[in-house]
Design a protein around this motif. Structure first.
Motif, PDB file in Angstrom:
ATOM      1  N   THR A 245      34.753  11.631  72.674  1.00 36.11           N
ATOM      2  CA  THR A 245      35.846  10.819  73.225  1.00 36.11           C
ATOM      3  C   THR A 245      37.089  10.909  72.343  1.00 36.11           C
ATOM      4  O   THR A 245      37.000  10.828  71.113  1.00 36.11           O
ATOM      5  CB  THR A 245      35.416   9.353  73.349  1.00 36.11           C
ATOM      6  N   VAL A 246      38.245  11.078  72.974  1.00 33.84           N
ATOM      7  CA  VAL A 246      39.535  11.085  72.272  1.00 33.84           C
ATOM      8  C   VAL A 246      40.177   9.717  72.465  1.00 33.84           C
ATOM      9  O   VAL A 246      40.468   9.305  73.597  1.00 33.84           O
ATOM     10  CB  VAL A 246      40.456  12.187  72.812  1.00 33.84           C
ATOM     11  N   ALA A 247      40.393   8.984  71.376  1.00 37.69           N
ATOM     12  CA  ALA A 247      40.964   7.644  71.477  1.00 37.69           C
ATOM     13  C   ALA A 247      42.409   7.700  71.977  1.00 37.69           C
ATOM     14  O   ALA A 247      42.796   6.933  72.866  1.00 37.69           O
ATOM     15  CB  ALA A 247      40.895   6.945  70.116  1.00 37.69           C
ATOM     16  N   HIS A 248      43.216   8.604  71.426  1.00 40.56           N
ATOM     17  CA  HIS A 248      44.611   8.717  71.862  1.00 40.56           C
ATOM     18  C   HIS A 248      45.191  10.017  71.319  1.00 40.56           C
ATOM     19  O   HIS A 248      44.599  10.696  70.466  1.00 40.56           O
ATOM     20  CB  HIS A 248      45.434   7.501  71.397  1.00 40.56           C
ATOM     21  N   TRP A 249      46.370  10.352  71.834  1.00 40.05           N
ATOM     22  CA  TRP A 249      47.086  11.558  71.412  1.00 40.05           C
ATOM     23  C   TRP A 249      48.394  11.109  70.756  1.00 40.05           C
ATOM     24  O   TRP A 249      49.393  10.861  71.418  1.00 40.05           O
ATOM     25  CB  TRP A 249      47.359  12.468  72.610  1.00 40.05           C
ATOM     26  N   PRO A 250      48.399  10.985  69.452  1.00 41.66           N
ATOM     27  CA  PRO A 250      49.571  10.424  68.772  1.00 41.66           C
ATOM     28  C   PRO A 250      50.798  11.332  68.786  1.00 41.66           C
ATOM     29  O   PRO A 250      51.933  10.839  68.767  1.00 41.66           O
ATOM     30  CB  PRO A 250      49.082  10.196  67.341  1.00 41.66           C
ATOM     31  N   ALA A 251      50.608  12.645  68.799  1.00 47.39           N
ATOM     32  CA  ALA A 251      51.763  13.552  68.709  1.00 47.39           C
ATOM     33  C   ALA A 251      51.367  14.939  69.186  1.00 47.39           C
ATOM     34  O   ALA A 251      50.181  15.271  69.328  1.00 47.39           O
ATOM     35  CB  ALA A 251      52.266  13.625  67.259  1.00 47.39           C
ATOM     36  N   LYS A 252      52.374  15.750  69.434  1.00 49.16           N
ATOM     37  CA  LYS A 252      52.135  17.143  69.789  1.00 49.16           C
ATOM     38  C   LYS A 252      51.794  17.923  68.515  1.00 49.16           C
ATOM     39  O   LYS A 252      52.228  17.567  67.420  1.00 49.16           O
ATOM     40  CB  LYS A 252      53.371  17.761  70.445  1.00 49.16           C
ATOM     41  N   GLY A 253      51.067  18.989  68.716  1.00 46.68           N
ATOM     42  CA  GLY A 253      50.724  19.817  67.564  1.00 46.68           C
ATOM     43  C   GLY A 253      49.290  20.299  67.618  1.00 46.68           C
ATOM     44  O   GLY A 253      48.635  20.288  68.667  1.00 46.68           O
ATOM     45  N   ARG A 254      48.816  20.713  66.474  1.00 47.06           N
ATOM     46  CA  ARG A 254      47.485  21.311  66.378  1.00 47.06           C
ATOM     47  C   ARG A 254      46.422  20.242  66.155  1.00 47.06           C
ATOM     48  O   ARG A 254      46.522  19.420  65.236  1.00 47.06           O
ATOM     49  CB  ARG A 254      47.456  22.324  65.227  1.00 47.06           C
ATOM     50  N   TYR A 255      45.362  20.301  66.971  1.00 46.20           N
ATOM     51  CA  TYR A 255      44.221  19.396  66.858  1.00 46.20           C
ATOM     52  C   TYR A 255      42.967  20.220  66.540  1.00 46.20           C
ATOM     53  O   TYR A 255      42.842  21.372  66.965  1.00 46.20           O
ATOM     54  CB  TYR A 255      44.011  18.606  68.141  1.00 46.20           C
ATOM     55  N   THR A 256      42.059  19.595  65.806  1.00 47.19           N
ATOM     56  CA  THR A 256      40.827  20.274  65.398  1.00 47.19           C
ATOM     57  C   THR A 256      39.628  19.390  65.703  1.00 47.19           C
ATOM     58  O   THR A 256      39.581  18.233  65.281  1.00 47.19           O
ATOM     59  CB  THR A 256      40.845  20.600  63.893  1.00 47.19           C
ATOM     60  N   ALA A 257      38.681  19.962  66.445  1.00 49.31           N
ATOM     61  CA  ALA A 257      37.418  19.279  66.718  1.00 49.31           C
ATOM     62  C   ALA A 257      36.335  19.935  65.867  1.00 49.31           C
ATOM     63  O   ALA A 257      36.049  21.127  66.035  1.00 49.31           O
ATOM     64  CB  ALA A 257      37.066  19.380  68.191  1.00 49.31           C
ATOM     65  N   SER A 258      35.756  19.209  64.930  1.00 53.36           N
ATOM     66  CA  SER A 258      34.723  19.755  64.049  1.00 53.36           C
ATOM     67  C   SER A 258      33.368  19.174  64.428  1.00 53.36           C
ATOM     68  O   SER A 258      33.269  18.087  65.002  1.00 53.36           O
ATOM     69  CB  SER A 258      35.050  19.429  62.589  1.00 53.36           C
ATOM     70  N   TYR A 259      32.317  19.924  64.102  1.00 48.88           N
ATOM     71  CA  TYR A 259      30.965  19.481  64.453  1.00 48.88           C
ATOM     72  C   TYR A 259      29.977  19.897  63.376  1.00 48.88           C
ATOM     73  O   TYR A 259      30.165  20.885  62.664  1.00 48.88           O
ATOM     74  CB  TYR A 259      30.544  20.052  65.809  1.00 48.88           C
ATOM     75  N   LEU A 260      28.905  19.123  63.268  1.00 46.16           N
ATOM     76  CA  LEU A 260      27.804  19.423  62.359  1.00 46.16           C
ATOM     77  C   LEU A 260      26.520  18.917  62.991  1.00 46.16           C
ATOM     78  O   LEU A 260      26.406  17.747  63.372  1.00 46.16           O
ATOM     79  CB  LEU A 260      28.012  18.745  61.005  1.00 46.16           C
TER      80      LEU A 260
END
Length: 288
Positions: A122-137
């Motif tokens: 789930t994404v809580a919000h999108w604060p700004a434009k730009g690069r986002y990273t989804a990491s997992y383990l």
């Protein structure tokens, strides 16, 4: 003899060329796929794409159902997290099957996985434009660590954080970290499946992957280079031998020619002396 030497040189040249071609091809070919399981197959959004709408969730599809204590996080352009928990999603058939390799009797055998098992983050919000990273383990059913990240560019409108939401600070479960580092049980508790997702490139075999991470050379490279070097030395030696023998033959021929020339000179001198004797004969007779 000379034709035999030429034939040997041609054979050696072909052998060296074949060995060199084998080494070059081996260097250019990719390393065989790996035995690690449960890897990321595909995602929504895909890695490196541009997102223009404020998605409420990201979907990460794996070849196995992620471990129940798997850790997921989404970071915004400024590095702050914007995730708000995750849950299992409905498996789906992948557009392209994923190949994973299993060790059977000392040999890696491929298996195709056609179904993806998603983790919906789930994404809580999108604060700004730009690069986002989804990491997992996570940890796969064979005990291998499943870790990585998906980056993408968000160019949609900004959205506010939901009421009562706070930036998450919790990291991975200590038990998960222990399993991922190989300190825990080889059975991480994640449920494996004979069918799994696709979309991800096949990874390298366990030994090859470890070898590359350590920065060492492939085990086969050193003997291959030794064979090439030895063959090159033999070839150079074979090329030098005919020239030496040719030089000695030429010397012997020139020496023989000189000997014959000397004999001819001596022969030509003899007629002079004979001619002198003959001319002197009548003179002596005249005196008498």
């Amino acid at each position: 003899m000379r034709s035999k030497l030429v034939t040997v040189r041609e054979v050696l040249s072909r052998v060296v060329a074949a060995l060199a071609a084998t080494v070059v091809v081996s260097l250019l070919l990719p390393v065989a796929p790996a035995s690690a399981h449960g890897q990321l197959a595909t995602s929504t959004p895909l890695k490196g794409t541009v997102v223009r709408e404020p998605l409420t969730r990201l979907a990460l599809y794996f070849t196995e159902k992620p471990a129940s204590n798997a850790h997921f996080a989404i970071s915004g352009p400024d590095g702050s997290r914007v995730d708000n928990g995750w849950s299992y999603g409905e498996p789906k058939r992948l557009d392209k099957p994923v190949t994973e390799y299993f060790m059977v009797n000392g040999v890696f055998e491929p298996r195709l996985y056609h179904t993806g098992f998603p983790a919906m983050v789930t994404v809580a919000h999108w604060p700004a434009k730009g690069r986002y990273t989804a990491s997992y383990l996570s940890v796969a059913s064979d005990g291998e660590a499943v870790r990585g990240e998906v980056t993408f560019d968000y160019q949609g409108p900004g959205t506010p954080a939901p009421a009562g939401w706070s930036v998450p600070t919790a990291g991975p479960d200590p038990a998960l970290l222990a399993q991922a580092e190989g300190e825990g049980s080889t059975n991480p508790g994640a449920t494996g499946s004979s069918v799994a997702p696709t979309g991800a490139a096949a990874s390298e075999p366990a030994d090859a992957a470890k070898e590359q991470r350590d920065g060492g050379f492939p085990a086969w490279l050193v003997p291959a280079l030794i064979v090439v070097v030895v063959s090159a030395i033999v070839l150079v030696a074979a090329r030098r031998r005919p020239s030496v023998r040719g030089a000695s033959t030429a010397d012997s021929r020139s020496a023989g020619g000189a000997g014959r020339g000397g004999a001819a000179t001596r022969k030509s001198a003899n007629p002079t002396r004979k001619t002198g004797n003959r001319s002197g004969g009548p003179q002596r007779r005249g005196r008498r």
